[in-house]
Design an enzyme around this catalytic site. Structure first.
Site, PDB file in Angstrom:
ATOM      1  N   GLU A 122      27.404  45.229  31.011  1.00 61.31           N
ATOM      2  CA  GLU A 122      28.449  46.219  31.038  1.00 61.31           C
ATOM      3  C   GLU A 122      27.931  47.577  30.954  1.00 61.31           C
ATOM      4  O   GLU A 122      27.272  47.989  29.967  1.00 61.31           O
ATOM      5  CB  GLU A 122      29.488  46.011  29.989  1.00 61.31           C
ATOM      6  CG  GLU A 122      30.679  47.148  30.248  1.00 61.31           C
ATOM      7  CD  GLU A 122      31.664  46.678  29.136  1.00 61.31           C
ATOM      8  OE1 GLU A 122      32.972  47.087  29.183  1.00 61.31           O
ATOM      9  OE2 GLU A 122      31.452  46.070  28.064  1.00 61.31           O
ATOM     10  N   CYS A 128      34.056  42.041  29.885  1.00 59.62           N
ATOM     11  CA  CYS A 128      34.114  42.367  28.322  1.00 59.62           C
ATOM     12  C   CYS A 128      35.139  41.873  27.803  1.00 59.62           C
ATOM     13  O   CYS A 128      35.458  40.745  27.888  1.00 59.62           O
ATOM     14  CB  CYS A 128      33.719  43.722  28.152  1.00 59.62           C
ATOM     15  SG  CYS A 128      33.377  43.970  26.379  1.00 59.62           S
ATOM     16  N   LYS A 130      37.940  46.826  35.165  1.00 59.82           N
ATOM     17  CA  LYS A 130      38.224  45.917  33.632  1.00 59.82           C
ATOM     18  C   LYS A 130      39.788  45.907  33.782  1.00 59.82           C
ATOM     19  O   LYS A 130      40.388  47.021  33.633  1.00 59.82           O
ATOM     20  CB  LYS A 130      37.756  47.061  32.801  1.00 59.82           C
ATOM     21  CG  LYS A 130      37.588  46.161  31.593  1.00 59.82           C
ATOM     22  CD  LYS A 130      36.600  46.774  30.644  1.00 59.82           C
ATOM     23  CE  LYS A 130      36.618  46.080  29.167  1.00 59.82           C
ATOM     24  NZ  LYS A 130      35.422  47.070  28.387  1.00 59.82           N
TER      25      LYS A 130
END
Length: 396
Positions: free
Chosen positions: A148, A260, A223
């Site tokens: 990330e 994540c 994300k």
């Protein structure tokens, strides 16, 4: 190796105490796997390994040699990064040939202190990753995923807006840097970046760019879930993405990216599976105090529940920032938010998983996987047939 200290017990015997080292290791070992292997008898380690890592098609995970990439081993020694290679098998089928794909994960620390100029920091990360990417390409990796926000320090804990300077368009400098490798090695590359959407008011997103094996941009995913947990209050920089749960069809298989914090949301994993993903990558940045007990569980559970492979990537090292910050939790201000513990690994739909990369070194994990295993596990467990999605979501 281990750091030990001798002390005298009440009965006069000498006790040897093992102390953790302040270098991100586990008592001097770079992973739990290496700690156990060094301290257990072989027959005990074999049983512990079976329980911890599972069995793939009834046997332990195989190591694979990389004969075409002896240079990769030399490069890993020269540049001091961990290099591991494994293989997931599937049962032989009568009507389908094996669908074997070689997949790679890269974990790394930053290259320069966060006090260096932003341009120098970014260029130094490029130079640091170049030999690792070259090693992956020379080893025949078909799909490669970086961590990330790989092109910058993970500065989102600071809440300082100046770090927004690292943001770039989807077709910006870091994408151009990786496109050359994708074309050279016929390799799909997943590049998680801080994106500046110049076509829509310069909005900033946490984005994974999918670069095709011809150097083309296949697409992007932003994300889905943004943490607001202590130092990880990332909504200062970007909010929840607007790309849904896309699955990208590549020449090597159907892939998705669960960035994540999304790994904490089971329905996020589910959506990628329902959309047909065969491999889901989870590029992350997380520290030991916050999440390490969860790290080997969530992605592996997702692989089992959704019958796909999962690649989990975490960065390495402790990143110290020039201006101390607070977390809103009453604790004193601090200049870092803990050790990124690496430990990148692959999980398979049959509940097996590879040993992890190092906790404290850069690393490249290469794994062969037969994608036929995804369907085989769907047929075995019947999760799709026995799930009652409409009832669970109140759609009756």
């Amino acid at each position: 190796m281990e750091k030990t200290q001798e002390t005298e017990a009440d009965n006069g015997e000498v006790k040897v105490e093992t102390k953790a080292l302040n270098d991100g290791s586990l008592c001097g070992y770079d992973s739990l796997h290496s700690l156990l292997k060094a301290n257990l008898k072989p027959e005990l380690f074999q049983e512990v390994n079976r329980v911890l890592l599972g069995l793939n098609c009834g046997r332990a995970i195989d190591n694979i040699a990389l004969p075409e990439s002896e240079c990769a081993k030399a490069v890993s020694s020269e540049h001091d990064f961990d290099l591991k290679a494994f293989c997931f098998h599937a049962d032989k089928e009568l009507l389908r040939a094996p669908r074997i794909v070689r997949v790679g994960l890269i974990q790394n620390s930053i290259a320069l202190p966060t006090t260096a100029s932003f341009l120098d920091q970014k260029r130094a990360i490029y130079q640091k990753l170049k030999p690792i990417i070259e090693a992956a390409g020379a080893s025949g990796v078909n799909i490669l995923c970086l961590q990330e926000a790989w092109m910058m320090p993970f500065a989102f804990c600071t809440r300082e807006k100046r770090w927004c300077e690292f943001a770039e368009p989807v077709d910006g400098e870091s994408t151009q840097f990786l496109q050359d490798f994708a074309l050279k090695y016929n390799m799909v590359i997943i590049s998680p970046i801080l994106e500046r959407d110049i076509n829509h008011g310069e909005t900033i997103w946490n984005t994974a760019v999918i670069i095709g094996n011809h150097g083309n941009i296949i697409g992007k995913h932003r994300k889905n879930h943004i943490p607001r947990v202590g130092d990880f209050n990332e909504s200062t920089y970007y909010i929840e993405g607007n790309t849904g749960h896309p699955v990208f069809e590549t020449v090597y298989g159907k892939i998705a990216v669960n960035i994540c914090y999304g790994r904490h949301h089971p329905l996020n994993w589910l959506a990628f599976g329902l959309n047909g993903a065969e491999i889901v990558f989870n590029p992350s940045a997380t520290v030991g105090e916050l999440s390490e007990p969860m790290w080997p569980i969530e992605a592996r559970n997702a692989a089992i529940a959704n019958s796909y492979f999962v690649g989990s990537i975490n960065r390495v090292g402790t990143e110290t920032f020039p201006n101390p910050f607070t977390s809103g939790d009453g604790k004193p201000q601090h200049a870092d938010f803990g050790h990124f513990y690496g430990s990148s690994h692959f999980s398979a739909p049959d509940a097996s998983c590879t040993p992890s990369l190092s906790r404290n070194r850069d690393g490249l994990l290469i794994t062969d996987m037969d994608l036929n295993l995804c369907r085989q596990l769907k047929d075995k467990w019947g999760f799709r047939m026995t799930a009652r999605f409409t009832a669970a979501f109140g759609l009756n």
